[in-house]
Enzyme design. Structure first.
Site, PDB file in Angstrom:
ATOM      1  N   HIS A  13      38.338 -24.764  26.278  1.00  0.00           N
ATOM      2  CA  HIS A  13      38.091 -25.574  25.086  1.00  0.00           C
ATOM      3  C   HIS A  13      37.058 -26.634  25.461  1.00  0.00           C
ATOM      4  O   HIS A  13      37.389 -27.765  25.794  1.00  0.00           O
ATOM      5  CB  HIS A  13      39.375 -26.241  24.577  1.00  0.00           C
ATOM      6  CG  HIS A  13      39.080 -27.306  23.552  1.00  0.00           C
ATOM      7  ND1 HIS A  13      38.613 -27.010  22.298  1.00  0.00           N
ATOM      8  CD2 HIS A  13      39.140 -28.640  23.615  1.00  0.00           C
ATOM      9  CE1 HIS A  13      38.405 -28.141  21.637  1.00  0.00           C
ATOM     10  NE2 HIS A  13      38.711 -29.146  22.412  1.00  0.00           N
ATOM     11  N   ARG A  15      37.661 -40.309  27.416  1.00  0.00           N
ATOM     12  CA  ARG A  15      36.614 -40.726  28.350  1.00  0.00           C
ATOM     13  C   ARG A  15      35.996 -42.015  27.827  1.00  0.00           C
ATOM     14  O   ARG A  15      35.514 -42.074  26.711  1.00  0.00           O
ATOM     15  CB  ARG A  15      35.566 -39.623  28.403  1.00  0.00           C
ATOM     16  CG  ARG A  15      34.592 -39.775  29.535  1.00  0.00           C
ATOM     17  CD  ARG A  15      33.714 -38.531  29.579  1.00  0.00           C
ATOM     18  NE  ARG A  15      33.029 -38.455  30.854  1.00  0.00           N
ATOM     19  CZ  ARG A  15      32.717 -37.321  31.459  1.00  0.00           C
ATOM     20  NH1 ARG A  15      33.023 -36.179  30.897  1.00  0.00           N
ATOM     21  NH2 ARG A  15      32.071 -37.314  32.600  1.00  0.00           N
ATOM     22  N   GLY A  66      48.440 -41.974  17.367  1.00  0.00           N
ATOM     23  CA  GLY A  66      47.005 -41.699  17.299  1.00  0.00           C
ATOM     24  C   GLY A  66      46.594 -41.011  16.011  1.00  0.00           C
ATOM     25  O   GLY A  66      47.429 -40.713  15.146  1.00  0.00           O
ATOM     26  N   ASP A  87      38.936 -24.246  17.463  1.00  0.00           N
ATOM     27  CA  ASP A  87      37.689 -23.498  17.679  1.00  0.00           C
ATOM     28  C   ASP A  87      37.749 -22.153  16.952  1.00  0.00           C
ATOM     29  O   ASP A  87      36.777 -21.705  16.352  1.00  0.00           O
ATOM     30  CB  ASP A  87      37.482 -23.296  19.181  1.00  0.00           C
ATOM     31  CG  ASP A  87      37.642 -24.597  19.953  1.00  0.00           C
ATOM     32  OD1 ASP A  87      36.859 -25.519  19.714  1.00  0.00           O
ATOM     33  OD2 ASP A  87      38.595 -24.689  20.758  1.00  0.00           O
ATOM     34  N   ARG A 145      37.253 -22.746  13.330  1.00  0.00           N
ATOM     35  CA  ARG A 145      35.847 -23.072  13.086  1.00  0.00           C
ATOM     36  C   ARG A 145      35.009 -21.798  13.070  1.00  0.00           C
ATOM     37  O   ARG A 145      34.130 -21.619  12.217  1.00  0.00           O
ATOM     38  CB  ARG A 145      35.344 -24.015  14.185  1.00  0.00           C
ATOM     39  CG  ARG A 145      35.879 -25.437  14.064  1.00  0.00           C
ATOM     40  CD  ARG A 145      35.633 -26.225  15.348  1.00  0.00           C
ATOM     41  NE  ARG A 145      35.952 -27.637  15.180  1.00  0.00           N
ATOM     42  CZ  ARG A 145      36.084 -28.500  16.186  1.00  0.00           C
ATOM     43  NH1 ARG A 145      35.905 -28.090  17.433  1.00  0.00           N
ATOM     44  NH2 ARG A 145      36.373 -29.762  15.950  1.00  0.00           N
TER      45      ARG A 145
END
Ligand code: NAX
Length: 328
Positions: A187, A92, A14, A159, A162
């Protein structure tokens, strides 16, 4: 040189792994003197693409890369692994309900938890990046009763990074000046990036910035929705930064935190800060000798407390959903 450390990575064909694998292989995870052996897991249809990635790893001629094994059977790929980074997950797709998503990922993380339980090395550390990361980690942990619960973490380091970058930009300082950042909770968009316990140049960040409106209306949503903003701009989800965070979390977990600083790590809850056992929530953690500890006794104002409670409530809902699906 020492014996190779066996590092398992899933979702290896991936986009995150297209960055992550090369950084692990080059020595960035465990240093220039520690050989690593990569154990790469993919689903069968992705094995051919993964062979191409392995060809490229070969073509880097990394002196720290002692070997690569690939496969679609977790029981073989996880045999004897010391570190496991579970990046692969079921995204999803259109029309998929939340419960469908939890169920699809449940199948993956129950099987991988069992395979780790039966085949990984005694010292294994497991980090889940694949979403929903906290609950996937909970499922893997629950299916690996012989591995200590504290060996299961989920990723909130992206996160964390960031939040650090946003605080540095707002204060007009280098990111190296920003320390003690914490992501609390899940998360997800409910996560709580804590500007009150963060420090800039050693001083409380919120005091230095002195702009509550910016914290509430700018900082929080920017960090919480950064993933969506990257997709909007790039047309694909965060990959290099997610790989960087995955690498940094594992490097911290193995090598430790800097004196006076901590890292955000999603770990099994133990009652700290009034969050009862049963979920995997992000906390400020220090690491020494390969073991993390949740930082205790930080002050939480009412604003922070309410935000943390809301994110933990979401984790409890996910816990209830996977419990009723029989996944934990
Ligand atoms: P990709 O879709 O590019 O790659 C995922 C790979 O996982 C695919 O090659 C797929 O074949 C593989 N896979 C699926 N099921 C598997 C299984 N049972 N065993 C082994 N491999 C399997 O996604 P990518 O962009 O690399 O993202 C991977 C995961 O990270 C996603 O779940 C994504 O949501 C999650 N993220 C988590 C982040 C975090 O901070 N915790 C941030 C980045 C990212 O969104």
């Amino acid at each position: 040189s020492p014996a190779p450390v066996k590092v398992a990575v899933t979702g290896a064909a991936g986009q995150i792994c297209y960055s992550l694998l090369f950084r692990i292989a080059s020595g960035e995870l465990l240093g220039p003197d520690q050989p690593v052996e990569l154990r790469l897991l993919e689903i069968t249809p992705a094995l051919k693409a993964l062979e191409g990635v392995v060809m490229e790893l070969d073509d880097c001629a990394y002196t720290t890369l002692a070997g690569v094994e690939i496969g679609d059977d977790a029981n073989k790929v996880f045999d004897g692994v010391n570190l496991a980074m579970l990046v692969g997950a079921r995204p999803r797709s259109k029309g998929m309900e939340r419960s469908d998503l939890l169920e699809a990922n449940g199948a993956i993380f129950t099987a991988q938890g069992k395979a780790l339980n039966d085949h990984a090395a005694d010292d294994v550390k497991v980090l889940v990046t694949g979403n929903p990361a906290n609950t996937n980690a909970l499922i893997a942990k629950s299916n690996a009763p012989d591995i200590p619960a504290t060996r299961f973490n989920a990723l909130t380091r992206l996160d964390h990074n960031r939040a650090k970058a946003q605080l540095a930009a707002k204060a007009g300082v280098a990111v190296s000046e920003v320390t003690n950042v914490t992501i609390w909770g899940n998360h997800s968009a409910t996560q709580y990036p804590d500007a009150f316990n963060a420090r800039i140049g050693g001083k409380p960040a919120a005091e230095l910035i002195n702009d509550q409106a910016w914290i509430e209306n700018d900082f929080l949503p920017t960090v919480q929705k950064r993933g969506a903003a990257i997709i909007e701009a790039r047309g694909a989800s965060s990959a290099a930064s997610a790989a960087n965070a995955t690498l940094e979390h594992m490097r911290t977990w193995v090598g430790g935190t800097a004196d006076g600083d901590w890292a955000s790590m999603a770990v099994p809850t133990d009652g700290s800060y009034g969050i009862a056992e049963g979920v995997i929530s992000s906390y400020p953690c220090t690491v020494k000798d390969g073991e993390y500890s949740i930082v205790q006794d930080l002050e939480l104002n009412d604003f922070s407390r309410a935000k943390i409670d809301a994110s933990v409530a979401e984790l409890r809902e996910e816990q209830e959903a996977v419990t009723s699906l029989g996944l934990i």
